[in-house]
Design a protein around this motif. Structure first.
Motif, PDB file in Angstrom:
ATOM      1  N   VAL A  12      37.851  42.230  31.431  1.00 25.18           N
ATOM      2  CA  VAL A  12      39.085  42.832  30.944  1.00 25.18           C
ATOM      3  C   VAL A  12      40.135  42.741  32.044  1.00 25.18           C
ATOM      4  O   VAL A  12      39.803  42.708  33.234  1.00 25.18           O
ATOM      5  CB  VAL A  12      38.840  44.295  30.512  1.00 25.18           C
ATOM      6  N   GLN A  13      41.378  42.707  31.655  1.00 22.52           N
ATOM      7  CA  GLN A  13      42.456  42.702  32.639  1.00 22.52           C
ATOM      8  C   GLN A  13      42.707  44.124  33.143  1.00 22.52           C
ATOM      9  O   GLN A  13      42.424  45.105  32.456  1.00 22.52           O
ATOM     10  CB  GLN A  13      43.731  42.152  32.025  1.00 22.52           C
ATOM     11  N   ALA A  14      43.248  44.204  34.328  1.00 22.62           N
ATOM     12  CA  ALA A  14      43.593  45.503  34.896  1.00 22.62           C
ATOM     13  C   ALA A  14      44.513  46.263  33.940  1.00 22.62           C
ATOM     14  O   ALA A  14      45.425  45.683  33.347  1.00 22.62           O
ATOM     15  CB  ALA A  14      44.276  45.316  36.246  1.00 22.62           C
ATOM     16  N   GLY A  15      44.225  47.549  33.797  1.00 25.93           N
ATOM     17  CA  GLY A  15      44.970  48.378  32.867  1.00 25.93           C
ATOM     18  C   GLY A  15      44.338  48.461  31.493  1.00 25.93           C
ATOM     19  O   GLY A  15      44.744  49.293  30.665  1.00 25.93           O
ATOM     20  N   GLY A  16      43.359  47.617  31.242  1.00 24.06           N
ATOM     21  CA  GLY A  16      42.704  47.584  29.950  1.00 24.06           C
ATOM     22  C   GLY A  16      41.586  48.605  29.827  1.00 24.06           C
ATOM     23  O   GLY A  16      41.376  49.448  30.709  1.00 24.06           O
ATOM     24  N   SER A  17      40.868  48.500  28.724  1.00 28.86           N
ATOM     25  CA  SER A  17      39.820  49.464  28.404  1.00 28.86           C
ATOM     26  C   SER A  17      38.554  48.748  27.971  1.00 28.86           C
ATOM     27  O   SER A  17      38.596  47.635  27.445  1.00 28.86           O
ATOM     28  CB  SER A  17      40.277  50.387  27.264  1.00 28.86           C
ATOM     29  N   LEU A  18      37.439  49.421  28.191  1.00 32.18           N
ATOM     30  CA  LEU A  18      36.139  48.966  27.714  1.00 32.18           C
ATOM     31  C   LEU A  18      35.314  50.181  27.346  1.00 32.18           C
ATOM     32  O   LEU A  18      35.534  51.273  27.885  1.00 32.18           O
ATOM     33  CB  LEU A  18      35.392  48.162  28.791  1.00 32.18           C
ATOM     34  N   ASN A  84      39.183  53.661  30.569  1.00 36.82           N
ATOM     35  CA  ASN A  84      40.581  53.312  30.366  1.00 36.82           C
ATOM     36  C   ASN A  84      41.257  53.081  31.711  1.00 36.82           C
ATOM     37  O   ASN A  84      40.770  53.517  32.751  1.00 36.82           O
ATOM     38  CB  ASN A  84      41.298  54.426  29.609  1.00 36.82           C
ATOM     39  N   ARG A  85      42.401  52.418  31.652  1.00 34.18           N
ATOM     40  CA  ARG A  85      43.203  52.139  32.865  1.00 34.18           C
ATOM     41  C   ARG A  85      42.302  51.569  33.964  1.00 34.18           C
ATOM     42  O   ARG A  85      42.327  52.023  35.105  1.00 34.18           O
ATOM     43  CB  ARG A  85      43.913  53.399  33.316  1.00 34.18           C
ATOM     44  N   LEU A  86      41.548  50.570  33.588  1.00 37.30           N
ATOM     45  CA  LEU A  86      40.624  49.961  34.530  1.00 37.30           C
ATOM     46  C   LEU A  86      41.365  49.223  35.641  1.00 37.30           C
ATOM     47  O   LEU A  86      42.439  48.652  35.421  1.00 37.30           O
ATOM     48  CB  LEU A  86      39.682  49.000  33.800  1.00 37.30           C
ATOM     49  N   THR A  87      40.778  49.246  36.818  1.00 42.03           N
ATOM     50  CA  THR A  87      41.320  48.533  37.968  1.00 42.03           C
ATOM     51  C   THR A  87      40.247  47.579  38.508  1.00 42.03           C
ATOM     52  O   THR A  87      39.058  47.741  38.195  1.00 42.03           O
ATOM     53  CB  THR A  87      41.716  49.505  39.082  1.00 42.03           C
ATOM     54  N   PRO A  88      40.640  46.606  39.312  1.00 42.92           N
ATOM     55  CA  PRO A  88      39.628  45.702  39.895  1.00 42.92           C
ATOM     56  C   PRO A  88      38.544  46.447  40.679  1.00 42.92           C
ATOM     57  O   PRO A  88      37.410  45.956  40.774  1.00 42.92           O
ATOM     58  CB  PRO A  88      40.457  44.801  40.806  1.00 42.92           C
ATOM     59  N   GLU A  89      38.874  47.616  41.195  1.00 38.81           N
ATOM     60  CA  GLU A  89      37.884  48.396  41.946  1.00 38.81           C
ATOM     61  C   GLU A  89      36.789  48.967  41.048  1.00 38.81           C
ATOM     62  O   GLU A  89      35.771  49.460  41.537  1.00 38.81           O
ATOM     63  CB  GLU A  89      38.564  49.532  42.701  1.00 38.81           C
ATOM     64  N   ASP A  90      37.001  48.909  39.748  1.00 38.58           N
ATOM     65  CA  ASP A  90      35.967  49.367  38.816  1.00 38.58           C
ATOM     66  C   ASP A  90      34.963  48.264  38.491  1.00 38.58           C
ATOM     67  O   ASP A  90      33.980  48.513  37.774  1.00 38.58           O
ATOM     68  CB  ASP A  90      36.607  49.851  37.506  1.00 38.58           C
ATOM     69  N   THR A  91      35.198  47.072  38.992  1.00 38.04           N
ATOM     70  CA  THR A  91      34.272  45.970  38.766  1.00 38.04           C
ATOM     71  C   THR A  91      32.918  46.283  39.375  1.00 38.04           C
ATOM     72  O   THR A  91      32.813  46.595  40.563  1.00 38.04           O
ATOM     73  CB  THR A  91      34.827  44.670  39.360  1.00 38.04           C
TER      74      THR A  91
END
Length: 119
Positions: A12-18, A84-91
């Motif tokens: 997902v792109q940054a800012g997206g949700s899963l 929500n509001r995912l960031t690359p640091e959540d990878t």
């Protein structure tokens, strides 16, 4: 004995949700807690959040508060992690865990699912 099957995850792109799901199958007894952890290669597994099964209390690590939501379906013995509001640091690889106790370590783990957040 508890078996856990995870689903969800992906890119997902940054800012997206899963949304991740974890379904528990029990041979005997009841669930005490179901939790989410995540792990980046080369780092220790990190606690994300937990739901106490008998009363539904939920606790989160500070870094995800306000962005991630844990919910559950007590009938289906399933826990969800809405991110929500995912960031690359959540990878990370995300794991669900379960215990039939209310304290102590988690004895049962899902297979893990990869979440990748692109910048």
């Amino acid at each position: 004995q508890v078996q856990l099957v995870e689903s969800g995850g992906g890119l997902v792109q940054a800012g997206g949700s899963l949304r991740l799901s974890c379904a528990a199958s029990l041979r005997t007894g009841n669930l005490g807690r179901m939790a989410w952890f995540r792990q980046i290669p080369g780092k220790e597994r990190e606690f994300v959040g937990v739901v106490v099964w008998n009363d539904g209390r939920i606790f989160y690590t500070n870094s995800v508060k306000g962005r991630f939501t844990i919910s559950r379906d007590a009938v289906k013995n399933t826990v969800y992690l809405q991110m929500n509001r995912l960031t690359p640091e959540d990878t990370a690889v995300y794991y669900c865990a379960a215990s039939q106790e209310y304290v102590g370590s988690y004895g049962y783990w899902g297979q893990g699912t990869q979440v990748t957040v692109s910048s």
